[in-house]
Every structure is written in C-alpha cells, then in structure tokens.
Write a protein that holds these residues in place. Structure first.
Motif, PDB file in Angstrom:
ATOM      1  N   GLY A 146       5.517 -13.747   5.700  1.00 48.33           N
ATOM      2  CA  GLY A 146       6.352 -12.433   5.496  1.00 48.33           C
ATOM      3  C   GLY A 146       7.351 -12.524   6.835  1.00 48.33           C
ATOM      4  N   LEU A 168       4.180 -12.236   1.845  1.00 45.42           N
ATOM      5  CA  LEU A 168       5.617 -12.424   1.272  1.00 45.42           C
ATOM      6  C   LEU A 168       6.426 -11.219   1.672  1.00 45.42           C
ATOM      7  CD1 LEU A 168       4.777 -14.174  -2.040  1.00 45.42           C
ATOM      8  CD2 LEU A 168       5.492 -15.084   0.190  1.00 45.42           C
ATOM      9  N   PHE A 169       5.838 -10.316   2.516  1.00 41.53           N
ATOM     10  CA  PHE A 169       6.688  -8.842   2.820  1.00 41.53           C
ATOM     11  C   PHE A 169       7.969  -9.061   3.794  1.00 41.53           C
ATOM     12  CE2 PHE A 169       3.419  -9.715   5.981  1.00 41.53           C
ATOM     13  CZ  PHE A 169       3.949  -9.777   7.186  1.00 41.53           C
ATOM     14  N   ASN A 171      11.017 -10.036   2.627  1.00 42.99           N
ATOM     15  CA  ASN A 171      11.621 -11.450   2.468  1.00 42.99           C
ATOM     16  C   ASN A 171      12.928 -11.023   1.370  1.00 42.99           C
ATOM     17  OD1 ASN A 171      10.978 -14.140   3.512  1.00 42.99           O
ATOM     18  ND2 ASN A 171       9.010 -13.045   3.119  1.00 42.99           N
ATOM     19  N   LEU A 173      12.767 -11.636  -2.060  1.00 37.76           N
ATOM     20  CA  LEU A 173      12.404 -12.199  -3.315  1.00 37.76           C
ATOM     21  C   LEU A 173      12.886 -11.183  -4.380  1.00 37.76           C
ATOM     22  CD1 LEU A 173       8.735 -13.046  -2.543  1.00 37.76           C
ATOM     23  CD2 LEU A 173      10.537 -14.598  -2.897  1.00 37.76           C
ATOM     24  N   VAL A 176       8.574 -11.715  -8.525  1.00 46.36           N
ATOM     25  CA  VAL A 176       7.225 -12.311  -8.246  1.00 46.36           C
ATOM     26  C   VAL A 176       7.354 -13.761  -8.499  1.00 46.36           C
ATOM     27  CG1 VAL A 176       4.752 -12.322  -8.209  1.00 46.36           C
ATOM     28  CG2 VAL A 176       6.293 -10.115  -8.324  1.00 46.36           C
ATOM     29  N   LEU A 189      -2.330  -9.917  -1.670  1.00 49.63           N
ATOM     30  CA  LEU A 189      -1.054 -10.321  -1.772  1.00 49.63           C
ATOM     31  C   LEU A 189      -0.302  -8.870  -1.178  1.00 49.63           C
ATOM     32  CD1 LEU A 189       1.439 -12.063  -2.940  1.00 49.63           C
ATOM     33  CD2 LEU A 189       0.855 -10.859  -5.216  1.00 49.63           C
ATOM     34  N   ASN A 190       0.838  -9.073  -0.308  1.00 48.35           N
ATOM     35  CA  ASN A 190       1.598  -8.305   0.101  1.00 48.35           C
ATOM     36  C   ASN A 190       3.172  -8.753  -0.069  1.00 48.35           C
ATOM     37  OD1 ASN A 190       3.083  -6.312   1.438  1.00 48.35           O
ATOM     38  ND2 ASN A 190       2.128  -6.639   3.478  1.00 48.35           N
ATOM     39  N   THR A 191       3.836  -8.068  -1.176  1.00 45.61           N
ATOM     40  CA  THR A 191       5.161  -8.295  -1.339  1.00 45.61           C
ATOM     41  C   THR A 191       6.001  -7.112  -1.158  1.00 45.61           C
ATOM     42  OG1 THR A 191       4.996  -7.648  -3.436  1.00 45.61           O
ATOM     43  CG2 THR A 191       4.873  -9.907  -3.274  1.00 45.61           C
ATOM     44  N   LYS A 192       5.813  -6.442  -0.117  1.00 40.21           N
ATOM     45  CA  LYS A 192       6.226  -5.069   0.416  1.00 40.21           C
ATOM     46  C   LYS A 192       7.630  -5.365   0.865  1.00 40.21           C
ATOM     47  CE  LYS A 192       2.989  -1.293   1.007  1.00 40.21           C
ATOM     48  NZ  LYS A 192       2.433  -0.538   1.957  1.00 40.21           N
ATOM     49  N   ASN A 194      10.458  -6.417  -0.615  1.00 39.44           N
ATOM     50  CA  ASN A 194      11.379  -7.250  -1.240  1.00 39.44           C
ATOM     51  C   ASN A 194      12.145  -6.398  -2.428  1.00 39.44           C
ATOM     52  OD1 ASN A 194      10.989 -10.203  -0.528  1.00 39.44           O
ATOM     53  ND2 ASN A 194       8.877  -9.052  -0.144  1.00 39.44           N
ATOM     54  N   VAL A 196      12.198  -6.846  -5.259  1.00 40.76           N
ATOM     55  CA  VAL A 196      11.420  -7.250  -6.479  1.00 40.76           C
ATOM     56  C   VAL A 196      11.811  -6.335  -7.818  1.00 40.76           C
ATOM     57  CG1 VAL A 196       9.383  -8.064  -7.615  1.00 40.76           C
ATOM     58  CG2 VAL A 196       9.947  -8.489  -5.045  1.00 40.76           C
TER      59      VAL A 196
END
Length: 296
Positions: A146, A168-169, A171, A173, A176, A189-192, A194, A196
C-alpha cells in the motif's frame, strides 16, 4: 533490557548528529555493535532486530554477520535502495521496510524463501521497481504494498499460493490485477483509494470505483504521525456516524419480542387438529400460512 535500548538510541542519535554536521547526506551509520545491542527475543522466541526510525540512509552491511536474525524492522528510515546482498539473509521470516523512500527492489529479494511477512507500505515503488522475483517467496503469507505508485503487479505474484493478506491501497491501479484472482488462500484484500473501474453486468463501463476489503496490515503504533492522525480522525468520524444512524433505536429487539409473543399466543390457542400431521395439505411446508388458515 530498557537500559540496553536507551544505550542503542543514544548511540544512534549521536551518529545522526555527526552525519548532520558533515552535511547530513549519509544518515545514520549502523555498526555491528549497535546492531547487537538492539537485538531482543520476542515472546514467541524469535530473534528480532529493531532499527526503525533512526535515520538510516544505507542498508547496514554489518547485518550479514547476524544471519540468525528472524525479524528485521528497518521501517521509518530514509532508505532509497535495497542492496543485492539482502538475499543472503535467508533466515529472515519477517521484514518491515515501510515508510522509507525505496524506489526499487533487487532481484535477490526472491532468495528470501523463509519470509512469511513483508511490509513495503509507504515507499516510492512503481511497477517497474517491483521485482518479478517477489513471486519466488512461496512461503509469504502477508504482503503490504500500500501507499506506493503501482499501476500494475508482476504476473509472478500468482505463484504466492500461501498468501492470505494483500494490501494494495493508495496506489494507481486502474483494474484489479489478474494474478490476484488465482491466489487460492487469499482471504483479505485491500484496494481502497485506487482508481479501479469495473465493468457492470451489461458490459458497459462505469465511472464508479471498485473498493474491496478493509484490511489494515499495519499496527497503529507502527504508523508515522500523519497516518496515526488520519486513523484517529477516521475513528472519530465512524463513531459520530454510528450515533447518527442508531440514535433512535433505544430497544432494537422490542418489536421482535412483541411479534414473537403474538405468534406464541396463536400457536398455543390453535385447535387440536393443528397437531395432527394429516390435517396439513400435502406438500405444504409454510407453517405460518397453515396457522392462519386454521384460525380463519
């Protein structure tokens, strides 16, 4: 133990002061003696070396003489590069490099086959700087990437079959990564935060953002001061929202208890035929509908 910790801190900050007087470019130089004084044994018997937040600008080469270290914390320093010789620290199981200025990982990072925890949060890593050799860390269970500048992940991450937590927060991206979908043991999983974008069921692109997970792989005490302040404000906001949303629910189960009491009275006053199985229409499994029919 406290006296040893105070001693190492005094040595480290004394070294920092010398670095500043000579221009401050080299940062704190860690000697083998300093490193040994900073060693401690964790509650579960692991040998841990904590050199966090002491102004280190160059990865200490003296650590090659401490091959028995299992946990290494170099977080909150000013490291920009990680040398190739880090691959010789094959006994490492836990490596924390968060909150530095790291721009690239060496290929030798893939030689750390015993790693189960790797924290690279809050650095300057872009997709080109994230070595594909990271996919060789087959025992890795927790990986925090992150707060970097990643717009893609190397496909080799699909080989991290033991990975359970991935951060992955914050970033860059825009989708996914495909390699994430094939990780069999990934549970958090953390993609906050982004950009996306996701495709709706009708196939049309949407400007909405896909936010998944609420994972925090860092302990709050390990965060830098700005991050701790952000967490504090978020907690206060969450508390205030909970008060607003639920302020009117003094006794949330009272209605349910009332309905249950009415249902109980109906069932106890039902005629004896209610208990005879042959009175129920064939195939009727709706108990409440059956009770209503009997009472009419």
């Amino acid at each position: 133990m406290l006296q040893k910790r105070l001693t190492i801190n005094l040595c480290l900050y004394s070294s920092m002061a010398k670095g500043k007087r000579s221009g401050g470019a080299k940062g704190t130089k860690i000697t083998l003696k300093m490193a040994k004084n900073a060693l401690r044994v964790t509650a579960d018997g692991k040998l841990r070396l904590d050199l966090s937040n002491v102004g280190i600008a160059t990865f200490p080469k003296c650590l090659l003489k401490l091959r028995n270290v299992e946990e290494l914390d170099l977080s909150r320093n000013i490291l920009k590069t990680i040398p190739e010789f880090i691959g010789q620290l094959t006994g490492l199981r836990w490596l924390d490099l968060h909150s530095n200025q790291i721009e690239q990982l060496p290929e030798s990072i893939g030689l750390l086959g015993s790693l189960v925890h790797l924290n690279l949060c809050n650095n300057n890593l872009d997709s080109a700087g994230l070595s594909p050799q990271i996919g060789n860390l087959r025992n890795l269970q927790v990986l925090n990437l992150g707060m970097n500048r990643l717009n893609a992940l190397p496909p080799t991450l699909a080989a991290l079959t033991n990975l359970t937590e991935l951060g992955l927060f914050d970033n860059l991206l825009t989708q996914v990564p495909e390699c994430i979908h094939v990780l069999p043991n990934l549970t958090k999983l953390n993609t906050k935060r982004n950009p996306v974008a996701y495709t709706q069921q009708d196939g049309k692109d949407s400007d909405s953002l896909k936010m998944t997970g609420s994972l925090h792989l860092l302990r709050e005490g390990d965060l830098c001061n700005p991050c701790q302040e952000r967490c504090r404000k978020k907690k206060m906001l969450d508390r205030s929202q909970r008060k607003i949303n639920f302020s009117g629910l003094i006794s949330p189960n009272s209605v349910a208890r009332g309905i249950q009491e009415n249902w109980r009275q109906k069932t106890t006053t039902s005629p004896p035929s209610f208990h005879r199985e042959h009175d129920r229409p064939a195939g009727d499994t709706n108990t409440l509908s059956f009770i209503n029919n009997l009472n009419t």
